[in-house]
Design an enzyme around this catalytic site. Structure first.
Site, PDB file in Angstrom:
ATOM      1  CE  LYS A 112     -30.823 -38.418  11.093  1.00 36.13           C
ATOM      2  NZ  LYS A 112     -30.545 -38.166  12.453  1.00 36.13           N
ATOM      3  CD  GLU A 188     -34.883 -30.661   8.492  1.00 37.24           C
ATOM      4  OE1 GLU A 188     -34.526 -31.453   7.603  1.00 37.24           O
ATOM      5  OE2 GLU A 188     -35.546 -31.003   9.468  1.00 37.24           O
ATOM      6  CG  HIS A 223     -35.588 -30.501  19.439  1.00 36.02           C
ATOM      7  ND1 HIS A 223     -36.548 -29.857  18.687  1.00 36.02           N
ATOM      8  CD2 HIS A 223     -34.723 -29.545  19.846  1.00 36.02           C
ATOM      9  CE1 HIS A 223     -36.257 -28.567  18.634  1.00 36.02           C
ATOM     10  NE2 HIS A 223     -35.173 -28.352  19.331  1.00 36.02           N
ATOM     11  NE  ARG A 281     -32.403 -45.652  16.744  1.00 40.62           N
ATOM     12  CZ  ARG A 281     -33.385 -44.821  17.067  1.00 40.62           C
ATOM     13  NH1 ARG A 281     -34.443 -45.278  17.688  1.00 40.62           N
ATOM     14  NH2 ARG A 281     -33.343 -43.545  16.759  1.00 40.62           N
TER      15      ARG A 281
END
Lengths: 645, 548
Positions: A112, A188, A223, A281
């Protein structure tokens, strides 16, 4: 190169869904299975199936078996090895085609931090993030702590203020390490009112990249997405073209081959969007895209690997109508959506024409804590979003599923919700609407359903208690108290007693402020439940009794009552003051010893389940008098952990 | 399963006739009265005592029975109207009957602690004996739900009442027979199970004492030969209930208790477990048939009998309303027509039925004798439907040998070894009672309809006979006969005899197994047939069938 035989390195609904396309293309499918899946639905549906003793992560075994069986290509599905570049390389070096993007793409996008750096270079907005806790104040709270190699919510923490930061970072690292073998994390900004919007892309080996429009997946719990749809009810056409253009730019830049997804965070208030990540994917929620674009993504993936050019151009792809997907999970929404285990005692659904079921389970399957608790995806297609919502709601309402607790009724409430209907599906949807999403059936409905349950039980005892069955039930020449059935529902006790009179059964609720008597007639058991007339209304219901629970579906969703057994099991002794496991899992850490003094709210035990940590806290102040578990123990849901007095 | 191919009986009953409607109203009044008695039976010793027991966590006795039974299964109660019309509580302070426990038919006898603390009155004793008899004859497990203060030491309570006096003629020397009979059950390999719900002291202690299995309840059951006060008087030892004879002590130390239950419900659970391990295999004795309901509504049974029993009743109108498909194969219909004999099925069980259609003539007795012999040859149970004023009397019949022929019939009834089930619908007078297998003739079951009257003869005849006797006595002594006084006496005697003969009087004294709603005849009979099918059914042996 022509592909003839494909091994699907996955299980459950996604394996089955891939096998279906393989079959439609006239190709041969090979399934793999672990110990737990000998009777799995994907095993039954593949042309061939092969046992992998160590399970779905055993790369060498999978490749070995694929070679033995002359497999031309491997489709990894999602999860497991689908984004594992090493495995991808091993497959390719074994001269087997990999149905997915290049290992380099997987590697680049899988990280990431690297992927965001790439975006910055391309001028694609990304959220400010840091790997250094000292920079936290620069980002500003609330802050999201995320695993670098993460996904699926694992190793993720929201931190509201500075004092919780260190603990959250430690926990996220532990989880990241145990889930991905990589403890790197980053921080973040956490945007409170946001939407999760992603763009489906397809790229071939000749530099052609198209997008198949967006999916909105903002409704999440823990999440993880539970409701996804296409198109997004929020995007205007200009925003849509902006976001899809951004995705195509990025995919083209990295030479993306196969199907992939570019994920964005969308700010509800400012219309800004930020790049999050690329998933290299097939996504869980890909069916909504398939339904609105009429493109079979798995078919396209296979064609791409065969070296074919994309058969359509961007302008050929239209976004027609509306598709909504819900994910059916074995979980308890009232217990913070924690996973549940159990056996599927009953499963039936209308399988309506406009509804697609991607399902990985069948009746009698045992849902264990070993795998993801997603049971099925149900996707409805409508000409409008309103129609799709309504079709999906009715499909769920008429789905009878017993033996395990699921989020089905919660999903129905989401689809019924007026805020959902108006497209106000921001990420805070569940939190914002929670009061409306956890409402139960009305008291009147519960009363009727308990009467139906009682009548069903009464009919059922005819089959079980055959002695003197030629006589009317409960017949006596003398006098005995009425027969009754007791239920527990929402921590309340209900008692229904009944008597037969002239082919009719009078049934009434006892022990209650208000007695409600009903008359039932024309009672008939059906293969799935019961049909009867109750107070001049014809009613059919599906009924399943499983252990102490009775599950009813009257066409408006399932409801579960605990049927209190007349006699209690002598082994079922409840230890007063004991703390029990909220879900099945493994004991990771025990903070106290027998004899310890604990204060209310103190963290006592850390339980690991579904690769997540759960802290068991003291619900009262006192002394630990017993500890029933040791570190490393696997415990069942409801198991006694310790006793505090 | 076989098919029933017997012809269908045709009805001639006019249910809209005035007499039918009048009879029906009378019958419904009687049924309503019986139902009101059942309401009394339900509350046993009264709400005060039930509340007092409930405060101790004790269930009412009928809840104990209900919860012991398999869900929604039927219950054949025995003698619910025992002690009616006496100073004792109607029902007699206990519950007896046959019910299904863990899939098996069992006899259940339960003390009602709300009535005199469950003390053994003479009615309790009689009902208990009857329950043991049903268990023995039909080979059913015998379950005692024990909670008894022991013998009713107050002795005879009701000297003003004839019925009570008759039953109260009971000396201590005769007691203890129940314990003898319980051990006999065990010897016959009929399991005896006791749940001790409370104190079982002295004699009461032998109730579990004579049981194969004992279940005691924690902090509730107690058993001792003598309670703490008596022990203190006898030996000076000071003790308390729990250490002297508590459930825990008996389960852990003395071993008198086999199972220690957590509470009453748990005790019932354990009892059900015990029954489930008894390894009882029920093998039917019969060639069962598939069956249909009777073609005619059982409401037709309500208006057949008049209060004075003077209405002529064709017994076939009764038969066709409780047998399968109303299908009846009549035996010798043209000979001795005052007894209707024939074969039918009830819930698939084959039965031979004898029903009175008038007084017993010599040829009626012959025909009935033959029929009973035939049913013994084929191991077929017999159903007797009583509506008989007796054997025909008079010169002609004495010359035809009515005594001889009646004796033949009574002899055959006595020595018949297939199960007899009797229903007294109307009159059951004199030797007719014996010929129809009355109370004294070892029936497996005997039930009465609300219209039943059982006596040596009709009350009017009885009063008339007594008047004639008085007249003859006056004449012999040369005394003047007071016609006016005689008329008063006739009325008094007739009334008393009428009262004595009524079904409720019989039921009160446990000379039947209970009064039933006529519409329940089929269900009661079906239940009884299933019960008798637990024993081996074998007709009498010795001679072949005599051609009479």
């Amino acid at each position: 190169m022509k592909i003839q035989k494909i091994l699907v390195a996955n299980r459950g609904e996604i394996a089955l869904r891939i096998i279906k396309t393989i079959r439609e293309l006239g190709l041969d499918s090979v399934a793999i299975y672990s110990d737990a899946d000998f009777d799995g639905i994907h095993v039954h549906n593949a042309d061939e199936a092969v046992f992998i003793p160590n399970g779905y992560l055993d790369q060498d075994q999978i490749i070995q078996k694929a070679k033995e069986m002359n497999v031309d290509a491997i489709h990894p599905g999602y999860g497991f090895l689908s984004e594992n570049a090493d495995f991808c390389r091993k497959v390719i070096s074994a001269k087997i085609k990999w149905i997915g993007p290049d290992p380099e793409t997987i590697e680049l996008m899988g990280d990431k931090i690297n992927s965001k750096e790439l975006c910055l270079k391309e001028g694609i907005p990304t959220l400010l993030k840091t790997t250094n806790a000292k920079d936290a104040t620069k980002i500003g709270y609330p802050i999201l702590v995320k695993a670098s190699a993460g996904g699926g919510g694992k190793g993720m923490r929201i931190v509201e203020n500075k004092k919780d930061l260190d603990e959250a970072i430690d926990a996220a690292k532990r989880e990241a390490k145990s889930s991905f073998g990589d403890e790197r994390i980053f921080l973040e900004k956490y945007i409170r009112k946001s939407r999760h919007i992603e763009v489906q892309i397809l790229g071939d080996n000749y530099g052609n990249v198209v997008h198949l429009y967006e999916r909105e997946c903002s409704i999440q719990r823990r999440h993880q997405k539970i409701i996804e749809e296409s198109p997004s009810p929020r995007l205007t056409s200009s925003l849509r073209s902006e976001i899809t253009k951004s995705a195509v730019t990025l995919a083209s830049k990295i030479g993306y081959k196969s199907a992939g997804t570019v994920e964005y965070l969308f700010d509800e208030d400012t219309n800004e969007f930020w790049f999050l990540e690329v998933n290299t994917r097939l996504q869980v929620e890909h069916p909504v895209t398939e339904l609105v674009t009429s493109v079979d993504l798995v078919k396209e993936q296979i064609k791409i690997v065969e070296g074919k050019k994309l058969s359509f151009k961007q302008k050929d792809i239209k976004q027609n109508g509306s598709a909504i997907e819900v994910r059916l999970y074995a979980e308890n929404p009232k217990n913070n959506f924690l996973p549940e285990i159990g056996q599927i005692a009953a499963l039936s659904y209308p399988d309506s024409k406009s509804v697609r079921w991607d399902i990985g389970i069948k009746k009698n399957d045992v849902i264990t804590p070993n795998f993801d608790p997603m049971l099925a995806k149900i996707i409805a297609y409508g000409e409008t979003r309103k129609q799709a919502t309504s079709l999906l709601r009715k499909e769920l309402e008429n789905t009878h599923l017993a033996g395990i607790r699921t989020n089905k009724e919660f999903l129905i409430k989401c689809l019924e919700n007026s805020s959902f209907k108006r497209g106000k599906t921001t990420s805070d949807f569940i939190e914002r609407e929670s009061k409306k999403l956890f409402v139960e059936r009305s008291k009147k409905d519960v009363d009727i359903l308990m009467k139906i349950a009682t009548l069903w039980t009464h009919e059922k005892t005819k089959e079980e208690n055959t002695r003197l069955a030629f006589l009317p039930r409960n017949w006596t020449n003398g006098t005995l108290p009425k027969s009754y059935v007791e239920y527990e529902y929402e921590e309340e006790l209900f008692c229904y007693e009944y008597t037969a009179e002239n082919q009719k059964i009078l049934i009434n609720r006892k022990l209650f402020e208000r007695i409600s008597t009903s008359t039932a007639s024309n009672i008939k058991l059906t293969p799935e439940g019961i049909a009867l007339q109750l107070d001049e209304r014809f009613i059919t219901a599906k009924v399943t009794e499983n252990k102490d629970n009775i599950t009813l579906n009257d066409g408006f969703g399932d409801i579960v009552f605990k049927k209190l057994p007349k006699f209690s099991d002598p082994n079922e002794l409840i230890i007063e003051g004991s703390l029990t496991a909220p879900m099945p899992g493994k004991i990771l850490k025990i903070n106290i010893k027998k004899g310890s003094q604990v204060s209310q709210g103190e963290a006592l035990i850390i339980l690991e389940a579904m690769k997540m940590e759960h802290t068991i806290k003291a619900n009262t102040e006192g002394t630990v008098t017993e500890v029933f578990v040791n570190v490393g123990d696997q415990v069942e849901n409801g198991a006694d952990l310790m006793k505090v007095e | 399963m076989y098919k029933n191919i017997a012809p269908i009986l045709k009805t001639n009953l006019d249910t809209s006739s005035d007499i039918f409607i009048k009879n029906k109203d009378m019958m419904l009044d009687k049924i309503n009265y019986l139902n009101s008695l059942l309401k009394e039976v339900e509350i046993g010793g009264g709400q005060y005592h039930l509340d007092r027991l409930a405060a101790k966590g004790k269930m009412p006795v009928r809840d104990r029975v209900k919860n012991l039974l398999d869900q929604d299964t039927p219950f054949l109660e025995l003698s619910p109207y025992a002690a009616w019309g006496t100073s004792y509580t109607v029902g007699g302070g206990c519950v007896g009957g046959v019910g299904v426990v863990a899939g098996k038919e069992c006899v259940i006898f339960a003390n009602d602690p709300s009535v005199l603390g469950g003390a053994m009155s003479v009615y309790v004793w009689e009902k208990w004996m009857r329950c043991i008899e049903v268990a023995r004859d039909n080979r059913l497990p015998f379950i005692n739900l024990v909670e008894s203060a022991g013998a009713d030491l107050r002795g005879r309570q009701d000297t003003s009442n004839n019925k009570a006096r008759q039953l109260d003629n009971f000396h201590f020397a005769s007691s203890g027979r129940t314990f003898y009979e319980m051990t006999e059950l065990s010897k016959l390999k009929i399991p005896v199970i006791s749940i001790v719900f409370g104190s079982s002291t002295a004699g009461g202690a032998y109730q579990p004492g004579m049981s194969d299995y004992n279940i005691f309840i924690k902090n509730q059951s107690k058993a001792f030969l003598a309670g703490p006060p008596l022990v203190q008087m006898a030996t000076g030892e000071i003790s308390d209930d729990e250490t002297l004879g508590g459930a825990k002590m008996h389960s852990e130390v003395s071993g008198f208790s086999d199972y220690l239950a957590e509470d009453e419900v748990d005790a019932l659970r354990i009892c059900r477990n015990v029954v489930s391990h008894l390894n009882i295999v029920k093998k039917s004795n019969f060639a069962l048939t598939t069956f249909n309901d009777p073609l005619y509504d059982s409401d037709g049974l309500l208006g057949l009998f008049s209060e004075d029993l003077k209405s002529q009743v064709d017994i076939r109108e009764v038969i066709m309303r409780f047998i399968d498909g109303s299908q009846f194969e009549e035996f010798k219909p043209l000979y001795g027509p005052s007894m209707v004999c024939g074969w039918a099925n009830v819930f698939g069980y084959p039965v031979g039925i004898l029903g009175n259609n008038g007084p017993i003539y010599p040829e009626t007795a012959e025909k009935s004798t033959s029929f009973i012999q035939l049913c013994n040859q084929t191991n077929t149970p017999l159903v007797f439907l009583h509506n008989v004023t007796g054997f025909l009397v008079g010169k002609e019949y004495e010359r035809q040998g009515i005594i001889k022929k009646g004796a033949q019939l009574i002899n055959t009834v006595s020595n018949s070894t297939v199960p007899h089930i009797s229903f007294i619908l109307g009159a059951s007078y004199g030797a007719g009672t014996y010929a129809m297998s009355g109370k004294a003739y070892n029936n497996r079951f005997l039930f009465t309809w609300p219209t039943a009257k059982i006596a040596v003869m009709g009350p009017k005849q009885f009063a008339g006979v007594m008047s004639l006797v008085r007249k003859a006595k006056a004449k012999r002594k040369g005394e003047e006969f007071d016609e006016k006084l005689d008329k008063q006496l006739v009325e008094l005697v007739e009334n008393a005899a009428e009262q004595e003969s009524l079904a409720l009087s019989a039921s009160s004294m446990l000379t039947d197994d209970g009064i039933i709603d006529p519409r329940d005849t089929r269900n009661v009979l079906g239940f009884c047939l299933s019960v008798i099918d637990n024993s081996t059914i074998k007709g009498a042996e010795g001679y072949g069938v005599f051609r009479l």
